[in-house]
Structure formats: structure tokens, C-alpha cells
Design a protein around this motif. Sequence first.
Motif, PDB file in Angstrom:
ATOM      1  N   ASN A   9      44.934  29.629  47.064  1.00  0.00           N
ATOM      2  CA  ASN A   9      43.771  28.940  46.513  1.00  0.00           C
ATOM      3  C   ASN A   9      43.002  29.824  45.537  1.00  0.00           C
ATOM      4  N   GLU A  10      42.912  31.114  45.856  1.00  0.00           N
ATOM      5  CA  GLU A  10      42.237  32.036  44.945  1.00  0.00           C
ATOM      6  C   GLU A  10      42.989  32.128  43.622  1.00  0.00           C
ATOM      7  N   SER A  11      44.305  32.092  43.682  1.00  0.00           N
ATOM      8  CA  SER A  11      45.092  32.150  42.448  1.00  0.00           C
ATOM      9  C   SER A  11      44.866  30.915  41.604  1.00  0.00           C
ATOM     10  N   VAL A  12      44.850  29.740  42.246  1.00  0.00           N
ATOM     11  CA  VAL A  12      44.616  28.498  41.507  1.00  0.00           C
ATOM     12  C   VAL A  12      43.228  28.537  40.861  1.00  0.00           C
ATOM     13  N   LYS A  13      42.242  29.051  41.598  1.00  0.00           N
ATOM     14  CA  LYS A  13      40.895  29.178  41.043  1.00  0.00           C
ATOM     15  C   LYS A  13      40.889  30.114  39.835  1.00  0.00           C
ATOM     16  N   ARG A  14      41.622  31.221  39.938  1.00  0.00           N
ATOM     17  CA  ARG A  14      41.693  32.161  38.809  1.00  0.00           C
ATOM     18  C   ARG A  14      42.309  31.492  37.584  1.00  0.00           C
ATOM     19  N   ASN A  15      43.354  30.704  37.813  1.00  0.00           N
ATOM     20  CA  ASN A  15      43.996  30.009  36.693  1.00  0.00           C
ATOM     21  C   ASN A  15      43.029  29.046  36.003  1.00  0.00           C
ATOM     22  N   ILE A  16      42.260  28.328  36.812  1.00  0.00           N
ATOM     23  CA  ILE A  16      41.303  27.380  36.242  1.00  0.00           C
ATOM     24  C   ILE A  16      40.200  28.134  35.489  1.00  0.00           C
ATOM     25  N   ALA A  17      39.664  29.182  36.142  1.00  0.00           N
ATOM     26  CA  ALA A  17      38.599  29.964  35.508  1.00  0.00           C
ATOM     27  C   ALA A  17      39.075  30.579  34.198  1.00  0.00           C
ATOM     28  N   ALA A  18      40.314  31.062  34.184  1.00  0.00           N
ATOM     29  CA  ALA A  18      40.857  31.665  32.964  1.00  0.00           C
ATOM     30  C   ALA A  18      40.965  30.636  31.847  1.00  0.00           C
ATOM     31  N   SER A  19      41.418  29.426  32.193  1.00  0.00           N
ATOM     32  CA  SER A  19      41.561  28.380  31.168  1.00  0.00           C
ATOM     33  C   SER A  19      40.204  27.955  30.618  1.00  0.00           C
TER      34      SER A  19
ATOM     35  N   PHE B  28      37.311  30.023  30.543  1.00  0.00           N
ATOM     36  CA  PHE B  28      36.441  31.064  30.003  1.00  0.00           C
ATOM     37  C   PHE B  28      37.137  32.220  29.273  1.00  0.00           C
ATOM     38  N   VAL B  29      38.386  32.534  29.608  1.00  0.00           N
ATOM     39  CA  VAL B  29      38.963  33.772  29.047  1.00  0.00           C
ATOM     40  C   VAL B  29      40.349  33.571  28.440  1.00  0.00           C
ATOM     41  N   GLN B  30      40.711  32.335  28.146  1.00  0.00           N
ATOM     42  CA  GLN B  30      42.055  32.079  27.654  1.00  0.00           C
ATOM     43  C   GLN B  30      42.356  32.839  26.371  1.00  0.00           C
ATOM     44  N   ASP B  31      41.325  33.056  25.548  1.00  0.00           N
ATOM     45  CA  ASP B  31      41.521  33.747  24.267  1.00  0.00           C
ATOM     46  C   ASP B  31      41.104  35.219  24.317  1.00  0.00           C
ATOM     47  N   ASP B  32      40.778  35.704  25.488  1.00  0.00           N
ATOM     48  CA  ASP B  32      40.382  37.112  25.638  1.00  0.00           C
ATOM     49  C   ASP B  32      41.630  37.988  25.565  1.00  0.00           C
TER      50      ASP B  32
ATOM     51  N   LYS C 221      35.827  40.741  33.710  1.00  0.00           N
ATOM     52  CA  LYS C 221      34.715  40.191  34.484  1.00  0.00           C
ATOM     53  C   LYS C 221      33.366  40.570  33.880  1.00  0.00           C
ATOM     54  N   ILE C 222      33.264  41.813  33.385  1.00  0.00           N
ATOM     55  CA  ILE C 222      31.992  42.248  32.800  1.00  0.00           C
ATOM     56  C   ILE C 222      31.747  41.561  31.466  1.00  0.00           C
ATOM     57  N   LYS C 223      32.779  41.424  30.652  1.00  0.00           N
ATOM     58  CA  LYS C 223      32.628  40.771  29.351  1.00  0.00           C
ATOM     59  C   LYS C 223      32.433  39.264  29.478  1.00  0.00           C
ATOM     60  N   ASN C 224      32.909  38.687  30.579  1.00  0.00           N
ATOM     61  CA  ASN C 224      32.859  37.226  30.757  1.00  0.00           C
ATOM     62  C   ASN C 224      32.194  36.892  32.091  1.00  0.00           C
ATOM     63  N   PRO C 225      30.863  37.046  32.167  1.00  0.00           N
ATOM     64  CA  PRO C 225      30.178  36.801  33.446  1.00  0.00           C
ATOM     65  C   PRO C 225      30.383  35.389  33.986  1.00  0.00           C
ATOM     66  N   GLN C 226      30.571  34.404  33.086  1.00  0.00           N
ATOM     67  CA  GLN C 226      30.817  33.035  33.563  1.00  0.00           C
ATOM     68  C   GLN C 226      32.121  32.969  34.361  1.00  0.00           C
ATOM     69  N   TYR C 227      33.111  33.709  33.904  1.00  0.00           N
ATOM     70  CA  TYR C 227      34.400  33.782  34.605  1.00  0.00           C
ATOM     71  C   TYR C 227      34.200  34.350  36.006  1.00  0.00           C
ATOM     72  N   ALA C 228      33.471  35.452  36.093  1.00  0.00           N
ATOM     73  CA  ALA C 228      33.235  36.087  37.395  1.00  0.00           C
ATOM     74  C   ALA C 228      32.415  35.182  38.312  1.00  0.00           C
ATOM     75  N   ASP C 229      31.382  34.538  37.743  1.00  0.00           N
ATOM     76  CA  ASP C 229      30.529  33.657  38.550  1.00  0.00           C
ATOM     77  C   ASP C 229      31.315  32.458  39.068  1.00  0.00           C
ATOM     78  N   TRP C 230      32.174  31.901  38.224  1.00  0.00           N
ATOM     79  CA  TRP C 230      32.963  30.734  38.621  1.00  0.00           C
ATOM     80  C   TRP C 230      33.900  31.096  39.766  1.00  0.00           C
TER      81      TRP C 230
END
Length: 922
Positions: free
Chosen positions: A447-457, A459-463, A519-528
Motif C-alpha cells: 500500500n505504501e508503494s501504491v501511495k508513492r506511485n500516486i504521489a509521484a504522478s 507532484f514529482v513526475q518531472d523532477d 521530499k525537501i524540494k517537494n513538500p506536497q509530495y512528503a505531506d501526501w
Amino acid sequence: MLFLKNSLALFLLPLLICCSCSSPKEKELISPAIPDTAVLIGQFNRYDSISNLYFKSYDIDFLKPAGDVADSVLSYPFELMDSSLQERYLALLLYRATDLNDLKDFIKSRDLYERYIFLYQQKKLLKPLSLAYAQTYLGNIYSRYGDYVKASSLLRQGKKYYMTGKSQDNKSFSLLNLSIPLKELNQYREAENLLLEIFDFASVSHKRKAKACIELADIYTRQNKLAEAGIKIQKAKQFLDSVPLGSDRTETFTILFKIEGDWQMADHQPAKALNTYRQSLDSAKISSAQNLRSREIGKIYIAMGNAMEQLDIYDSVLYYYNRALYTVINIDTLNDLSLPHQKDLYAENTIAEALFARAECISKHRTENVQELENAVSCWQLAFETEKKLLNAFSYDESRLFMVQENRHQVENAIGVCYRLYQSTKNQQWADEAFLFAEGNKSFVLNESVKRNIAASLFVQDDNTYKVMQSQQSQLASIDIELNNQKFSPSPDSGIIQTLIADKQKLEEALLQNENSVKIKNPQYADWLSSETILTAGEIINKIIAKSSAMVEYFAGDSAVYAFGGFKNKPLSFYKLSSDTKTASNNFLYFFSDRNLILNKPAEYAASANQLYEFLLSPLLTPGSSSLVIIPDGFISLIPFDALLTTPATSINIASFPFLIKQAEIAYAFSGRTILIQQQIKSNTGNDQLIAFAPVFSNNKRGFSTLSHSTEEILAIKELYPAGKFFTDTAATLRQFKINSTNASIIHLATHAGSGNDSSLACIEFYDSALYLNNIYAMPLKAKLVVLSGCETGAGAVNKTEGLMSLARGFSYAGTQNVVAGLWQTEDKTSGELFKDFYSNLSANSISGSLQKAKLQLIQNSSVSQASPFYWAGYIYIGIPGEKINTASGKNTILIFIAAILLLIGITVTIKKRNKINPVIL
């Protein structure tokens, strides 16, 4: 810790210039967005003045005003300062992180250390002592949380610097720190070797050598090497005899007596252990100046409670567990049933340990008192809530999996007590609570992996750093595969193994740094990632199933199997299954070990299939459910529910058997929460409609049997999806799969596969090479559906908390919402027929409905042999109930396009005609 702080002070103090304190109003004079240089210098100097007073006295009262000044400075944007101020800012950041660590505010301390490391790397500083200091402190914080994988990675990085220096004290300190997480990861040999190195340093203090002996004693005790542990305990006492009297000596004796008590408990001497723990507590009282509120003292109280349980002194046990809680969180120690407030919980494993111990004590020894049993359930709830806070601070799946598995027995105990309360009170609350306990222990890592995939798509897909992380994860997967190959090679190459291990450690360190940066550059990613929606049992079920559906979830513990039955807007049912369930399951699965067993013994099969239905489903289902969601657990994960018989068979004609598949379409899931998380994935995934691979393996290529019917399977799919990409025979290579899979909406693989075993990893075979499960974990996939038309793609080793570690799970982990996979070795001719019908059904039905109809078509239209569930029941759908593929087939796309053009022409003509009569004014 003291030596590190002094070292840091000597290194950084020249950067901080002492002068008079600045006005308290300075903070109000500037805007956070535009730092005033003069004001900032004054605040830096003010912090320095207070910090100097702290270094002289180590009076913790100085840290509060120092912290207020530091926080005001650190709130300014680092990027807007000039280079000289940036240097002082970084020094202050490191000092403030250390102050918070001294104040036991480990969460804030962790965040500042991670920010310091991020800025250090971003500015490419050349201050290795400061970096090693931050890595060491941060590593120790993660050891404290229980994220031992991340802790060991950080401490290894710090060790690299300290081992290049001349200070043997620094070297021994880094070795001692690193040995602790390695010990907790059961890497006893490496931890032992690190500790033994300390004794080679001539100038290392006796106190440090005593601590090394204590750690060795703990390692030997955990391995039941009690004689060796006893020797090290005595050696530690000898070293401490030559240490001058003082707080350091007393503090070390506190640790020594605690480990000696553990050693005596392992030697079945609880009375001696209790006395030794009391000695540890007495030493703690002296070294802490009577301040008995610390996690170290809490762990002593827990150990004393355990010893008293062994001695059957139950009247005092809860008192000691409550004392342990009080050392780290507020409760009423005079009330045995007092509980901490949920709002006061924080990431501290002493809280969880004390609550677990208290709950277990109540459940074992106060079995008739409903009020106390209810209190035990509350203890478990708070303990698991604390555990979640710890898990959210973890970086590595390995650490998460370790903690969740460690407490699996606590989940079973909690569900067992809920069942006792449910039976005695008939209160629906206890069924709901038991269900939530079961859900909380399932598929956490997935479940954590699925959440990471969603968060990445989101907030950080282009990072770019995130893209580097994906590459590093792929490289790590390849190293793990090669290490596994070397491990089981007839002649493993030690040189290659050492190189691979070194490369793996470097990659893990780089990945850790990049994750911190993202995580530091993308606080929304970390918060999500850290956000969580709290749902009741009813809310989970209502969000998962439709009105005419049912959901059944299992929890297979070591001593009992529990089952939950859910219907929309109805109370949850809760059962403890027959103790014969596992035997009945084994008897049923026996019929799938050979393709001819069901054909040769249809009556015996029918009786077994109906008996297992009665055990697993009959108490939980009501007539009329047209679809069913199954969330299996443990050995139940291997059962093809489609093939169970809802009533006794009235003939030996297999096609006429009352299979469950004739009554309902079935979707499987790893957990209810998995479904809810996957529902958040965007519907429009890959741009390519479908890709399909069929290596065929003509002439037994690479030693595999030829899949002669897989080409027919691909051709049938191609008729329905002419716009798809199809790779057969020599074109079906792993390289082509990697190039095309990341942007596909549907992936179909008609090939050989293996579920893996002790000496080999699960993999899918392509024409030229294999795709291993580790590779799949590291792939960024967007597919809405993956169809694995191959052997054992849905099977694998059963993990107690994560379920089947199958290829299907690998695709879910990588980002796929829905998977069709096989539980055992299949026959490619029947598979071809099945999937041809499956894809033809897909445009008008849900995925699970399409699979159900394809199976029914096979049963009704096939020969007697192919009606056997051996040929069709092995394929299961794992995914979102009722999910549809909103992708029209190639033929339908053309028709829809033509219809749209004709409709547009018709609308245009109509408008023109109307405009002649009633002109439109724009």
C-alpha cells in the motif's frame, strides 16, 4: 554523544562570533522573505552567546531560549542570504538539530539533520566532519525509531569519515553505533566483527570497551550463546571497575544490568533477572538525577514486568507496564486501566512496547472481566497507532516489513480478544474493531508503494532527482538478482560478491540522499505520503462493494483463522473458522497437483470442494450476491474460490457441478485499503492501447517447452485490438518489453513464468532473458490491466503480512491497478481459448465479469477434460471490483469515429437549416 558535540563545537565555533544580545523586537523588524543582514548577524550572535553558556554547563534550561532564536533565523529563506550568512545558517541548522536531539524532540531533530544534509550536498560543501556528525546523529535517531536499514546506511556513511581519521575514540564510537542497527537486523556476524575491532585500539577508553562487551553480550544472548554472553558481561564489569566514579560510569552500569537481566531471562532465571533489573533502575536513578522519565528507564520497567509475569506475580505486572508508559507519555500510574490520550501519541517504540505488554497481560490473565478486556483492545489500538507513526518515519520497505511482521502475533491476539468480546456481548463494535486490526496488518508495504506511485504522478513526475531515483532502484534490483545468483551458484565468486555488496551500499546511500532531496524540494509530495484518511469498517466496505456484492476477508493466524463477511450498509459478520479448515484446504488443493486427479476422481473432488465452501464461505454469504470480493490471508491465498461447490454435486459430470463461478464473478485483493488506494490512480494511464508478448520458445529455445498455442492467443487478441503492439517469437525480448511497457494501458504476457523458491527468484521469461520480480518492483508502470497468461504468475511464497509474494503483486507494487494471473502451471491451448473470450467480453463487461464469462464459456463449450477446474480456475483477477477498461477495441474505435463524424455532419446541417429560419445572434 558528548564527544561528538564537543568535536562539533571545536569545528564550528570559529564560524559563530560572540557579541551582545540583540533586541527582542528584531524578529518583528524584518519580513521573512527579505532577510536584513544586520538583524541576522545579531540573531546569530545571540544564539552563539546562549549556546556557549550551554556548552560550559550542559544545563538544558539554556536550550529553550537558544531554540527560540535559532528557529526565528531558520525560518528565513536560505537561498536569499549571501554566501557568508549561508555558511553561518548551515552551522546554526546543525546546532539546532543537535539541541533538539538533546531535548528528546527527535522528529524535529530528524527533519533538521535531513535538511542540513540536503543543503550540504546542494552547496557542495567540503566539511566532512560536519557531514559525518549529522549522518551519525541522524542514523542514531532512525535506530531509535526502528528503521534499522536507513540507520545502518547513514551510520556507514559517517563511519567512512571517522575511520580515515586518527582518533581511535571516534573510530570506536562509529563502530559501536553501527553495530546496533545491524544487531537489530539480525546481522549478528557483521555487528560482532565491528565490535571486536574496538579491542584492537590501544588508546580506547575502558568505558568504550565495556560498552562493546555489553553489545556483544546482547548479541550472544539473542543467539542463545549464553556462555559467551556471560563471559562478556563479566568482562564489561572488569572494564568498568577501572572507570572513575561519575555519571558516565553509572549510566553504563544501567545498560549493563539491563542486558545482564535479559541474559538471565534467556537462561530461565526470572527471579535473578528481576533483581538485576532493579540494579539497573537504581543506577538509572543516580545517573539521571532522579529524572525517571526517559525511554531507557521505560524499557527497564517493561523488562521488570516481563520477569514478574514469568514469576506469576500478576498483581504488580500492570503497575510496572504503567510505569513504563509514564516514562514516555502521561497516564495515571495509580489506575491500572489508565490510558494515554491519542493526541499525545508520538513516534516512540517504548509506548508501543508497553501497551502491547499490558494488553497481552490482561488478555492472558484476566479473561473473564469484560471491562479489562475492552481496555486491552484499547491498548492495542493505541499501540498500533503509535506503530503507524513510526512506520511513517521509515524510508525502507525492508524496515517497514520487519516491524509489521514482528507484531503480527499482537494482531492475532487483538482479534482473538475482540472475538471473545463479540461472543459474550453480541456487540457489533467488536466485529468492526477486529476487522480494522486485520486490515491494518495486511499489505502495508504494498500500500505504501501504491501511495508513492500516486504521489509521484501528482507532484514529482518531472523532477530529475526522482528520475535518477527510479534508475537507482532498477540498478539495485539488478544487483540483488546477481547476488542471489551468486548465493546459489555451485561455485560462488567471493570477489564478485564483495564488489556487488559494495556497489549496493553505494547505491543505497545515493538513493537515500536523493529521496531526502525529493521530499525537501517537494513538500506536497512528503505531506501526501504521510497523510491518512481514517475510515470505519463500514466505510471501507461501502466504498469497495456495490449493492449486490459481498466481501469476505480472512485472517489466518498461528492458532486460529477468522473471517469477516461484509455487505453494503449492513453489519459486518465475524466468525472463527473450524480448526479443520486448513486440513480441508490441503485436501482440496491436492486435486490441483496433477491435471488428471479431478478427471479421475470427480466425486471425491466434488465432496472436498463443497466441504471447503461450507468452511470458508457458507456462514458468510447470503443468496443473491452476483459479485464477490475475496481478501485472502496465509494458506487461503492459494485457494481458487471459483472452483468451490456451493451445494453437493448431484452427478459426476464436471460441467454440471455447482461451481461458485456460476453464481458470482470474483475479484481478489491484497487488502481492502489496497483497493481504496488503487481507486485513486488516474483512469487515463498509458497512451498505448495494448502491448502483447509471446516468445513461443520454438524448438525448446533456452530449454523451455514450446508454447505452440500462444501465437494463436496473440492473433485472437490482435483481431480485437489491431492498434496494439504485438511481439512474438524472436521479437518478444526483454528489451522490447522495457521500452514499450511503461506507456501501455494493457499488457498481455503469454509466456513461461516461475513463482520462485529458496534458490531462485520469481520471474517471467522472454525470448532472450528473464524479468525477475525485483526488476518489476523497480519499474514505473502505468498499465490499468496486466494479463499474465503464464504458469504460477499469481503464486509465490506466502508472507504473513503481505500475502503472496507473487509476480502479480510485483505488478501491483509497480503501479498496475488490475492483474489477471495464474496460481499454477497452465496448459497453453486452454489459456488461449480462455483469453480470446476474455478480451472479446472486455468491451461490455467489467474485468472480473469478463473473466467469469470466459470461464463459463470454457466449461459449457469445451470437452469434458477442459471443463475440469484444473484448466480454468487457476486464473484469478486481482484488482478493483467492478472495474472496466474504458478502451474500445480497434474495430469499435473505427465505428465510433465514423458515427461521430456522421453525427457532427447531422448537427451542422440541422443548425444551418434552423439558422435560415431563426438566425442566431452571437
